[in-house]
Design a protein around this motif. Sequence first.
Motif, PDB file in Angstrom:
ATOM      1  N   ASN A  36      35.028  43.447  53.907  1.00  0.00           N
ATOM      2  CA  ASN A  36      34.360  43.479  51.718  1.00  0.00           C
ATOM      3  C   ASN A  36      34.486  41.656  50.940  1.00  0.00           C
ATOM      4  O   ASN A  36      35.556  41.427  51.114  1.00  0.00           O
ATOM      5  N   PHE A  37      33.234  41.587  51.426  1.00  0.00           N
ATOM      6  CA  PHE A  37      33.020  40.275  51.398  1.00  0.00           C
ATOM      7  C   PHE A  37      32.643  39.935  49.229  1.00  0.00           C
ATOM      8  O   PHE A  37      33.000  38.597  48.764  1.00  0.00           O
ATOM      9  N   ALA A  38      33.087  41.279  49.032  1.00  0.00           N
ATOM     10  CA  ALA A  38      32.829  41.022  47.037  1.00  0.00           C
ATOM     11  C   ALA A  38      34.659  41.144  46.996  1.00  0.00           C
ATOM     12  O   ALA A  38      34.673  41.079  45.485  1.00  0.00           O
ATOM     13  N   TYR A  39      35.042  40.807  47.859  1.00  0.00           N
ATOM     14  CA  TYR A  39      36.629  41.323  46.903  1.00  0.00           C
ATOM     15  C   TYR A  39      37.092  40.062  46.705  1.00  0.00           C
ATOM     16  O   TYR A  39      38.385  40.373  44.939  1.00  0.00           O
ATOM     17  N   GLY A  40      36.664  38.877  46.764  1.00  0.00           N
ATOM     18  CA  GLY A  40      37.262  38.076  45.677  1.00  0.00           C
ATOM     19  C   GLY A  40      36.885  37.616  44.406  1.00  0.00           C
ATOM     20  O   GLY A  40      37.145  37.240  43.191  1.00  0.00           O
ATOM     21  N   GLU A  41      35.811  38.105  44.107  1.00  0.00           N
ATOM     22  CA  GLU A  41      34.865  38.640  43.254  1.00  0.00           C
ATOM     23  C   GLU A  41      35.470  39.371  41.932  1.00  0.00           C
ATOM     24  O   GLU A  41      35.921  39.769  40.996  1.00  0.00           O
ATOM     25  N   LEU A  42      36.803  40.278  42.583  1.00  0.00           N
ATOM     26  CA  LEU A  42      37.466  41.741  41.668  1.00  0.00           C
ATOM     27  C   LEU A  42      38.516  40.264  41.235  1.00  0.00           C
ATOM     28  O   LEU A  42      39.214  40.582  39.545  1.00  0.00           O
ATOM     29  N   ILE A  43      39.266  39.579  41.591  1.00  0.00           N
ATOM     30  CA  ILE A  43      39.796  37.908  41.303  1.00  0.00           C
ATOM     31  C   ILE A  43      38.833  37.556  39.994  1.00  0.00           C
ATOM     32  O   ILE A  43      40.060  37.380  38.949  1.00  0.00           O
ATOM     33  N   MET A  44      38.111  37.882  40.288  1.00  0.00           N
ATOM     34  CA  MET A  44      37.353  37.168  38.951  1.00  0.00           C
ATOM     35  C   MET A  44      36.926  37.816  38.021  1.00  0.00           C
ATOM     36  O   MET A  44      37.227  37.468  36.406  1.00  0.00           O
ATOM     37  N   VAL A  45      37.198  38.849  38.537  1.00  0.00           N
ATOM     38  CA  VAL A  45      36.976  39.960  36.997  1.00  0.00           C
ATOM     39  C   VAL A  45      37.871  40.034  36.393  1.00  0.00           C
ATOM     40  O   VAL A  45      37.677  40.272  34.733  1.00  0.00           O
ATOM     41  N   ALA A  46      39.114  39.478  37.074  1.00  0.00           N
ATOM     42  CA  ALA A  46      39.744  40.024  35.965  1.00  0.00           C
ATOM     43  C   ALA A  46      40.639  38.710  35.597  1.00  0.00           C
ATOM     44  O   ALA A  46      40.937  39.158  34.232  1.00  0.00           O
ATOM     45  N   GLY A  47      40.733  38.170  35.411  1.00  0.00           N
ATOM     46  CA  GLY A  47      40.312  36.899  35.042  1.00  0.00           C
ATOM     47  C   GLY A  47      39.453  36.884  33.598  1.00  0.00           C
ATOM     48  O   GLY A  47      39.834  36.239  32.914  1.00  0.00           O
ATOM     49  N   TYR A  48      38.742  37.180  33.698  1.00  0.00           N
ATOM     50  CA  TYR A  48      37.936  36.629  32.348  1.00  0.00           C
ATOM     51  C   TYR A  48      37.765  38.489  31.964  1.00  0.00           C
ATOM     52  O   TYR A  48      37.295  38.275  30.324  1.00  0.00           O
ATOM     53  N   THR A  49      38.151  39.232  32.379  1.00  0.00           N
ATOM     54  CA  THR A  49      38.313  40.564  31.308  1.00  0.00           C
ATOM     55  C   THR A  49      39.826  39.648  30.805  1.00  0.00           C
ATOM     56  O   THR A  49      39.529  39.525  29.317  1.00  0.00           O
ATOM     57  N   MET A  50      41.309  39.208  31.225  1.00  0.00           N
ATOM     58  CA  MET A  50      41.366  38.331  30.428  1.00  0.00           C
ATOM     59  C   MET A  50      41.174  37.718  29.113  1.00  0.00           C
ATOM     60  O   MET A  50      41.485  37.183  28.050  1.00  0.00           O
ATOM     61  N   TYR A  51      40.420  36.284  29.396  1.00  0.00           N
ATOM     62  CA  TYR A  51      39.940  35.194  28.638  1.00  0.00           C
ATOM     63  C   TYR A  51      38.772  36.076  27.435  1.00  0.00           C
ATOM     64  O   TYR A  51      38.494  36.189  26.468  1.00  0.00           O
ATOM     65  N   LEU A  52      38.146  37.275  27.518  1.00  0.00           N
ATOM     66  CA  LEU A  52      37.112  37.934  27.004  1.00  0.00           C
ATOM     67  C   LEU A  52      38.099  39.096  26.095  1.00  0.00           C
ATOM     68  O   LEU A  52      37.772  38.672  24.347  1.00  0.00           O
ATOM     69  N   ALA A  53      39.189  38.860  26.733  1.00  0.00           N
ATOM     70  CA  ALA A  53      40.502  39.909  25.445  1.00  0.00           C
ATOM     71  C   ALA A  53      41.360  39.259  24.897  1.00  0.00           C
ATOM     72  O   ALA A  53      42.101  39.318  24.197  1.00  0.00           O
ATOM     73  N   SER A  54      40.999  37.668  25.157  1.00  0.00           N
ATOM     74  CA  SER A  54      41.823  37.064  24.695  1.00  0.00           C
ATOM     75  C   SER A  54      41.685  37.123  23.023  1.00  0.00           C
ATOM     76  O   SER A  54      42.486  36.482  21.854  1.00  0.00           O
ATOM     77  N   GLY A  55      40.271  37.069  22.039  1.00  0.00           N
ATOM     78  CA  GLY A  55      40.325  36.840  21.152  1.00  0.00           C
ATOM     79  C   GLY A  55      40.921  38.166  20.003  1.00  0.00           C
ATOM     80  O   GLY A  55      40.312  38.819  19.352  1.00  0.00           O
ATOM     81  N   SER A  56      41.266  39.641  21.145  1.00  0.00           N
ATOM     82  CA  SER A  56      41.184  40.822  19.903  1.00  0.00           C
ATOM     83  C   SER A  56      42.550  40.831  19.683  1.00  0.00           C
ATOM     84  O   SER A  56      42.745  41.460  19.096  1.00  0.00           O
ATOM     85  N   GLY A  57      43.453  39.943  19.959  1.00  0.00           N
ATOM     86  CA  GLY A  57      44.745  39.838  19.280  1.00  0.00           C
ATOM     87  C   GLY A  57      46.038  40.614  19.785  1.00  0.00           C
ATOM     88  O   GLY A  57      46.459  40.845  19.431  1.00  0.00           O
ATOM     89  N   LEU A  58      45.357  41.433  21.404  1.00  0.00           N
ATOM     90  CA  LEU A  58      46.002  42.318  22.564  1.00  0.00           C
ATOM     91  C   LEU A  58      47.226  41.382  23.062  1.00  0.00           C
ATOM     92  O   LEU A  58      47.507  40.199  22.836  1.00  0.00           O
ATOM     93  N   PRO A  59      48.793  42.344  22.616  1.00  0.00           N
ATOM     94  CA  PRO A  59      50.011  41.362  23.342  1.00  0.00           C
ATOM     95  C   PRO A  59      49.269  41.092  25.449  1.00  0.00           C
ATOM     96  O   PRO A  59      48.008  42.100  25.765  1.00  0.00           O
ATOM     97  N   TRP A  60      49.823  40.037  25.298  1.00  0.00           N
ATOM     98  CA  TRP A  60      49.551  39.438  26.581  1.00  0.00           C
ATOM     99  C   TRP A  60      49.674  40.482  27.563  1.00  0.00           C
ATOM    100  O   TRP A  60      48.996  40.619  28.941  1.00  0.00           O
ATOM    101  N   ILE A  61      50.422  41.511  27.443  1.00  0.00           N
ATOM    102  CA  ILE A  61      50.600  42.383  28.784  1.00  0.00           C
ATOM    103  C   ILE A  61      50.032  43.589  29.034  1.00  0.00           C
ATOM    104  O   ILE A  61      49.875  43.470  30.125  1.00  0.00           O
ATOM    105  N   VAL A  62      49.420  43.346  27.538  1.00  0.00           N
ATOM    106  CA  VAL A  62      48.448  44.937  27.560  1.00  0.00           C
ATOM    107  C   VAL A  62      46.624  43.907  27.820  1.00  0.00           C
ATOM    108  O   VAL A  62      45.707  44.995  28.993  1.00  0.00           O
ATOM    109  N   MET A  63      46.764  43.260  28.190  1.00  0.00           N
ATOM    110  CA  MET A  63      45.265  41.775  28.386  1.00  0.00           C
ATOM    111  C   MET A  63      45.474  42.178  29.607  1.00  0.00           C
ATOM    112  O   MET A  63      44.934  42.520  30.934  1.00  0.00           O
ATOM    113  N   ALA A  64      46.514  41.920  30.657  1.00  0.00           N
ATOM    114  CA  ALA A  64      47.212  42.284  31.337  1.00  0.00           C
ATOM    115  C   ALA A  64      46.793  43.416  32.548  1.00  0.00           C
ATOM    116  O   ALA A  64      46.332  43.173  33.517  1.00  0.00           O
TER     117      ALA A  64
END
Length: 296
Positions: A36-64
């Motif tokens: 699965n050569f798209a496996y690395g992009e799942l890590i990217m998705v996780a990273g950008y999800t946390m970045y986009l959720a950073s302005g929502s005021g959610l606790p860090w554990i919820v963003m994780a």
Amino acid sequence: MAFAIQFVIDVLSLGGAYALMALGLVIIYGILRLVNFAYGELIMVAGYTMYLASGSGLPWIVMAVLAVIMAVVFGILTDYVAFRPVRAKSVTAVLITSFAFSNLLQNAALLFISPRPRNVPLPEIFSQTVSIAGVITPVRNLITIAASVVLLAAVAFLMRKTTLGIAMRAAAANFTMARMLGVPANLIISSAFALSGFLAGVVGILWIGRIGTVVPGIGLEPLLVAFIATVIGGMRSLQGAVVGGFLLAFIDTTLNYTLSQDLLKFRDAFTFGLVILILLWRPGGLIKGPARGQRT
């Protein structure tokens, strides 16, 4: 003594992350005989999800948790978009669609977010240090070790003690026979992609915890690491993936400690040289998987 403790901590923390990466890759390969050569992009998705959720005021554990969930969702989406429509046709077609989906996700990040590195919110504990027998080490290394131990134990329990895990192992041993015996093929494959996505999401948090930023190409290095580790340990063996991950971490850490500053920039060359020597000795990897297996 202090040197030995620091070396062991570095190997265990890096090896734990490498082992989880390799495990997520080999789970898919074990069933479908495809990388699965798209496996690395799942890590990217996780990273950008946390970045986009950073302005929502959610606790860090919820963003994780959201980051891991999104990695699971996109892992399953990888199966539906890149694998399922063409997996019965040819290996070449699946490889091309896998690369295409990977490129699609990267370009989506480039277009809709930014090509520049974006800071990802991290809890204060990721930047703290702790003293162990006089050795100062980052707390994030200990978090990585603890997370790796828990997840590796959980995956081992899942594969050996649960109906789903036994079905996945049967599919990896002989996919065609497993289907003939009533194992629901599509459910097993989707479950494998979901588990792979879960591991990628956790790895994404641990990986980004080291660097603090996310970019569209962040998944390339973890993918390469996972691929090398699985080749060393054995492409069809879950235990081999773990062994390969820790062995690769041991090689990398040893080179970091022993090479001079001038030679350190050639570390990858030394690493690949040692990998070649290992494969010349054991072409099939250190641990062999099931003797049989068919892709369908």
